[in-house]
Design an enzyme around this catalytic site. Sequence first.
Site, short mmCIF file in Angstrom:
data_model
loop_
_atom_site.label_atom_id
_atom_site.label_comp_id
_atom_site.label_asym_id
_atom_site.label_seq_id
_atom_site.Cartn_x
_atom_site.Cartn_y
_atom_site.Cartn_z
CG ASP A 94 -41.63 48.15 10.93
OD1 ASP A 94 -41.46 48.93 9.97
OD2 ASP A 94 -40.71 47.53 11.47
CG HIS A 136 -41.65 39.33 13.44
ND1 HIS A 136 -40.44 38.69 13.58
CD2 HIS A 136 -41.87 39.40 12.09
CE1 HIS A 136 -39.94 38.40 12.38
NE2 HIS A 136 -40.81 38.81 11.47
N GLY A 144 -42.77 44.01 13.61
CA GLY A 144 -42.72 43.38 12.29
C GLY A 144 -44.06 43.04 11.69
CG HIS A 173 -38.35 38.78 8.07
ND1 HIS A 173 -39.27 38.70 7.05
CD2 HIS A 173 -37.62 39.89 7.83
CE1 HIS A 173 -39.11 39.73 6.23
NE2 HIS A 173 -38.11 40.47 6.68
CG ASP A 259 -41.20 36.62 4.35
OD1 ASP A 259 -41.02 35.41 4.54
OD2 ASP A 259 -41.19 37.46 5.27
CE1 TYR A 298 -45.33 41.28 4.66
CE2 TYR A 298 -43.18 40.30 4.21
CZ TYR A 298 -44.18 40.64 5.10
OH TYR A 298 -44.05 40.33 6.43
#
Length: 530
Positions: A94, A136, A144, A173, A259, A298
């Site tokens: 990631d 994150h 992340g 998230h 997102d 994204y």
Amino acid sequence: MSKRRVTYYYDGDVGAFTYGLGHPMKPHRIRITHDLVSAYGMLQRMQVLRPKRATPESMTAFHTDEYIHFLNRVVPETAEELTFHGTRFLVGEDNPAFEGVFEFCSISAGGSIAAAQSISSGASDIAINWAGGLHHAKKREASGFCYINDIVLGILELLRSYPRVLYIDIDCHHGDGVEEAFYTTDRVMTCSFHKFGEYFPGTGTQEDKGKDKGRNYAINVPLKDGITDEAFKSVFEPVVSKIMDVYRPSAVVLQCGADSLAGDKLGCFNLTMYGHASCVQFLRQFNVPLILLGGGGYTVKNVARTWTYETACALGVENEIDPNLPWNEYFEWFGPRYRLEVPENNMDDLNVKDGSLDKVRYNALQQLSDIPCAPSVGMHDVPSESVGMHLGLESDADRDEDDDLDDLDRRLAQHARYVYRMQETTASDQSDDDRYDSDVSSQRRPRKRMSILTNRYLDGDTRKNAPPRRFFKSSAKWGDMQCRIGLAGDPVLQNGARQGSLPVLMESGGRGTPAADMNMDEDWEEGESV
């Protein structure tokens, strides 16, 4: 709507970085957002500043010295060696060690720290840093797509002046990095609205409420696929209203991860641009100092549209701007409709189908009811920065201390403090898996690493095969006669200029042989302690 003093932070270099070909995280989205904000003429309505880039020292307010030093020197060619074969700092695929990663982090963190300083000084009512929101990142590890947790650094700056800070996360998230950082304190309340269930990072249930003094000050609102504007408002507004009434924050930090929009490449919600921006409009009504940060997102054109519209919401001019996009450098990207909108799609809202949303809302409100009142904090006057410190000069106290301690003594003391903290992390009652977790402050259930790209746990979890990290098994000794650090029985370090070299000792990790003179692969496979 009433006017607010808005400060907008932007560094023109942020769009030049890339995570690599095919990687879904595109820093260029911030450049596109800025160009669209400029095309709408909003830059003239607010104070636009280029933030000072964060220094390594300022980043260590949260992150460890070891991790910041790693980020400052890692390049793609040395990533395998510096991460100990991908078992530390950058685990999984990631977070690649792309070219200029530290500069990118310094821009992101510098903007959030500057926004917090602007709010604390009273110069702004609302501060915006779309390059921030990387929620994150952990204390000593990237996660992340996030390397430096600019949110935690900004909140720490706010806590110098404000007794209570509220952090709200509307990214798809879970905001695990920020929650972990403040899991044991009541001075920061974290509230995350996120997707839960076989989804990165695998945390954020309503059983995670905080610990010790932070008990009940971590609010989690786990949601399911396909939530719409109406359903999201039905849980966001009651919960946030209750928080504002019970907790009474002095400042609010809102992470506007995009997102959670409909059609995002990695997201699974069904929010429109207006539903997403309604969170900004709702918080603006409370007249509490507000920081707006970026985050995930994204599908680049939708991210730019939404953050542009939310900038207009911060200014209170969202009803004045034309939904037909003005001409700008990236106009062709917004086809075929060329409008400032992100429509919903035909996803089913699983939150309404099974009635889980009502239960989640009830549990969150019940948790807030267990808080008797806003916690009190003993505050002291924060001294203003001296001219010497502002110019980067040492204070008189530092100079006096330098008379007694030479450079080696000070570096040794700093390293000893760091080792002592790391030894606490590796307490005997912890498992090997726990020893590699990023933040020991949140002693919750053992956390396994997930990939944000695949939403799967990492194969085999590389921590299980790695040897335990033992920090007091070194053969390093202090020589009374030489007043230097040496390694017992090591002829390489006991002769010539290399004897007693603290950088060599730290580079070797306390081994009997310098890192440059040993076979890393062989020692790792044999399970020797590093």
